[in-house]
Design an enzyme around this catalytic site. Structure first.
Site, short mmCIF file in Angstrom:
data_model
loop_
_atom_site.label_atom_id
_atom_site.label_comp_id
_atom_site.label_asym_id
_atom_site.label_seq_id
_atom_site.Cartn_x
_atom_site.Cartn_y
_atom_site.Cartn_z
N LYS A 13 36.39 7.16 54.64
CA LYS A 13 37.00 7.56 53.46
C LYS A 13 38.19 8.72 54.08
O LYS A 13 39.18 8.54 53.71
CB LYS A 13 36.09 8.08 52.54
CG LYS A 13 36.67 8.89 51.18
CD LYS A 13 35.91 8.84 50.19
CE LYS A 13 34.93 10.26 50.18
NZ LYS A 13 35.66 11.34 49.79
N ARG A 18 44.03 10.04 55.00
CA ARG A 18 44.83 10.82 55.92
C ARG A 18 45.95 9.56 56.27
O ARG A 18 47.23 9.96 56.25
CB ARG A 18 44.25 11.16 57.28
CG ARG A 18 43.50 12.43 56.57
CD ARG A 18 42.33 12.90 57.73
NE ARG A 18 41.77 14.20 57.64
CZ ARG A 18 40.81 14.34 56.76
NH1 ARG A 18 40.49 13.72 55.71
NH2 ARG A 18 40.57 15.69 56.58
N GLY A 84 38.91 15.19 45.99
CA GLY A 84 39.20 16.62 46.28
C GLY A 84 40.23 16.47 47.69
O GLY A 84 41.02 17.31 47.87
N SER A 153 36.52 24.38 56.73
CA SER A 153 36.82 23.12 55.58
C SER A 153 37.82 22.55 56.16
O SER A 153 38.89 23.02 56.47
CB SER A 153 37.17 23.93 54.28
OG SER A 153 37.95 22.71 53.67
N GLN A 155 39.54 20.09 54.64
CA GLN A 155 40.60 20.08 53.92
C GLN A 155 41.67 20.93 53.95
O GLN A 155 42.83 20.90 53.77
CB GLN A 155 40.13 19.97 52.45
CG GLN A 155 39.10 18.68 52.09
CD GLN A 155 38.50 18.22 50.97
OE1 GLN A 155 38.32 19.37 50.09
NE2 GLN A 155 37.73 17.24 50.50
N ASP A 301 28.23 16.44 53.89
CA ASP A 301 28.10 15.45 52.83
C ASP A 301 26.89 14.65 52.90
O ASP A 301 26.67 14.15 51.81
CB ASP A 301 29.17 14.16 53.03
CG ASP A 301 30.60 14.94 52.74
OD1 ASP A 301 30.83 15.89 51.89
OD2 ASP A 301 31.62 14.53 53.39
N ARG A 332 26.06 20.56 43.76
CA ARG A 332 24.86 19.73 44.52
C ARG A 332 23.52 20.19 44.50
O ARG A 332 22.56 19.51 44.49
CB ARG A 332 25.43 18.97 45.57
CG ARG A 332 26.64 17.79 45.53
CD ARG A 332 26.73 16.95 46.84
NE ARG A 332 27.74 16.08 46.43
CZ ARG A 332 28.78 15.57 47.16
NH1 ARG A 332 29.02 16.02 48.39
NH2 ARG A 332 29.51 14.53 46.66
C1 S3P Z 1 36.84 16.18 53.81
C2 S3P Z 1 36.20 17.40 54.16
C3 S3P Z 1 34.94 17.86 53.68
C4 S3P Z 1 33.95 16.82 52.81
C5 S3P Z 1 34.85 15.93 52.09
C6 S3P Z 1 35.74 15.25 52.82
C7 S3P Z 1 37.78 15.55 54.38
O1 S3P Z 1 35.32 19.05 52.87
O2 S3P Z 1 33.03 17.57 52.15
O3 S3P Z 1 33.90 14.98 51.62
O4 S3P Z 1 38.18 14.55 54.36
O5 S3P Z 1 38.65 16.41 55.02
P1 S3P Z 1 35.59 20.29 53.20
O6 S3P Z 1 35.48 20.22 54.82
O7 S3P Z 1 36.77 20.83 52.67
O8 S3P Z 1 34.38 21.02 52.86
#
Ligand code: S3P
Length: 420
Positions: A13, A18, A84, A153, A155, A301, A332
């Site tokens: 995913k 990306r 997110g 993080s 993200q 996750d 969670r």
């Molecule tokens: C993700 C980063 C993680 C993860 C999310 C997917 C990503 O979040 O929990 O399911 O694809 O960059 P964070 O790294 O922001 O905690």
């Protein structure tokens, strides 16, 4: 009853998001094979198309056309659904492109913190508003920053690096613990100039070009459900094929190993993202494990399914510093406490730590429990589906279909592997 056999998890995913979102900023065409068909990636694809993107289905995968930043300038409303990753990466991409955008999502996404992304982007000069979705962006010129992130993080890191492509100098991003590095890998594949030294990543501004082809490895976070269940269900032996072996994603395997499960990993010759075959088999009763805070980003996750494993191990397992789980699709930690508790697990939240004490026996649902609730969280849905199977009880899991957010074929793979 044991889990037995092999399966192909869906396309990863994180990598799928990306590839789709980078196509807004990058030039060139990319033939993507094994792109995830999950609901979250469909949200990213819909936004890419809404901003002018074009795709073509071919026998070898999806051909996606890079827009090179030449996107519909709006004002445009963009629906990120439950995702997110979509909303946070988009903030970094759109902040430096021309146009006006409103990024929103479903009721769950509207509760997720955005300041972690908007605050550093503002320091770069971004015109961006919204502590929670909807977030409003007016594209503008960006400055380079040297950002010391308080969070591990991926993200946040991705948003800043993507904005850094439009900066006026070298952008430096420092993270406390290494988070998944799919953005760095794909940016390099796109020709971006990145310097990476431990937890410090620097990016030189410039144009990027999609690679002509990309094969997405299987999602380790999806595979983790069946692999982890195989670790505690007697007689189980499960193999995930063509699955990601990115070290930032398979922290759960070393936890399973420490608890006493059988784990075999065979790497394939694959670049730029590591991929291979992972077998997990029942190897006798499991013992509790302590998972320290530095390990969390590589299994963030997987905490829900590992919590279920811990509930079947002997002794007290501790997951240290897992407060990030409070701001995922739902809280969670609270959901695990309530739902695994309903199944008889001894589970406690102590500040930011999660403690689970198992006896080595299977769980037994409390007599007053008529159903479990996933609260529409995909990872809770899959964890609870396996929990009731393992407990041998017939208890409905509310909104179990939310599994489609990350794993569209979860229930057919469960039927394939589960032998009644
Ligand atoms: C993700 C980063 C993680 C993860 C999310 C997917 C990503 O979040 O929990 O399911 O694809 O960059 P964070 O790294 O922001 O905690």
């Amino acid at each position: 009853m044991p889990l037995h056999g092999s399966f192909y998890p869906p396309g990863d995913k994180s990598i799928s998001h990306r590839l789709v979102l980078f196509a807004l900023a990058a030039k060139g065409n990319c033939l993507i094979s094994h792109l995830s068909g999950c609901a979250d990636v469909i949200s990213s694809l819909a936004i890419y198309r809404r901003l002018g993107g074009k795709t073509e289905n071919t026998a070898d995968g999806l051909l996606i056309k890079g827009l090179g930043g030449d996107i519909a300038s709006g004002p445009v409303d963009l629906n990120c659904g439950n995702s997110g990753t979509t909303i946070r990466l988009l903030c970094g991409i759109l902040a430096g492109l021309k146009g006006e955008f409103t990024l929103d999502g479903d009721d769950m996404l509207r509760k997720r913190p955005m300041v972690r992304v908007t605050e550093p982007l503002k320091r770069m000069g971004a015109q961006i508003d919204g502590c929670l979705p909807p977030v409003r962006i007016r594209g503008s010129f960006l400055h380079a920053i040297d950002y010391n992130s308080p969070l591990a993080s991926a993200q946040v890191k991705s948003a800043i690096l993507l904005a850094g492509l439009k900066g006026d100098g070298l952008t430096v991003y420092r993270e406390p613990v290494t988070s998944r590095n799919h953005t760095e890998i794909l940016l390099r594949e796109c020709g971006a100039e990145l310097k990476i030294k431990e937890n410090v990543i620097s990016i030189v501004p410039g144009d990027i070009q999609l690679p002509a082809k990309f094969t997405v490895p299987g999602d380790a976070s999806g595979a983790a459900f069946f692999l982890s269940a195989a670790a505690f269900i007697p007689g189980s032996d499960v193999t995930a094929l063509n699955v990601s072996l990115n070290p930032g994603r398979i922290g759960f395997l070393s936890v399973l190993q420490r608890m006493g499960a059988g784990v075999d990993i065979v790497a394939q010759d694959c670049a730029p993202e590591a991929q291979g075959r992972v077998r997990v088999f029942y190897n006798g009763p499991l013992k509790a494990a302590c998972i320290n805070s530095e390990e969390i980003p590589a299994l963030v996750d997987e905490v829900p399914i590992l919590a279920l494993v811990a509930a079947h191990a002997r002794g007290t397992s501790i997951f240290r510093q897992v407060s990030e789980l409070k701001v995922k699709e739902i809280n969670r930690l609270a959901a695990l406490h309530q739902q695994l508790g309903a199944l008889g697990a001894d589970i406690k939240i102590d500040g930011d730590d999660l403690l689970i004490t198992g006896t080595g026996n299977s769980l037994q649902a409390r007599k007053d429990i008529l159903a479990l609730d996933s609260f529409r969280d995909h990872r809770m849905a899959m964890t609870l589906a396996l929990a009731v199977k393992a407990a041998g009880v017939v208890l409905p899991v509310k909104d179990a279909r939310s599994a489609v957010i990350s794993y569209p074929d979860f229930f057919s793979d469960l039927n394939l592997l589960w032998h009644d």
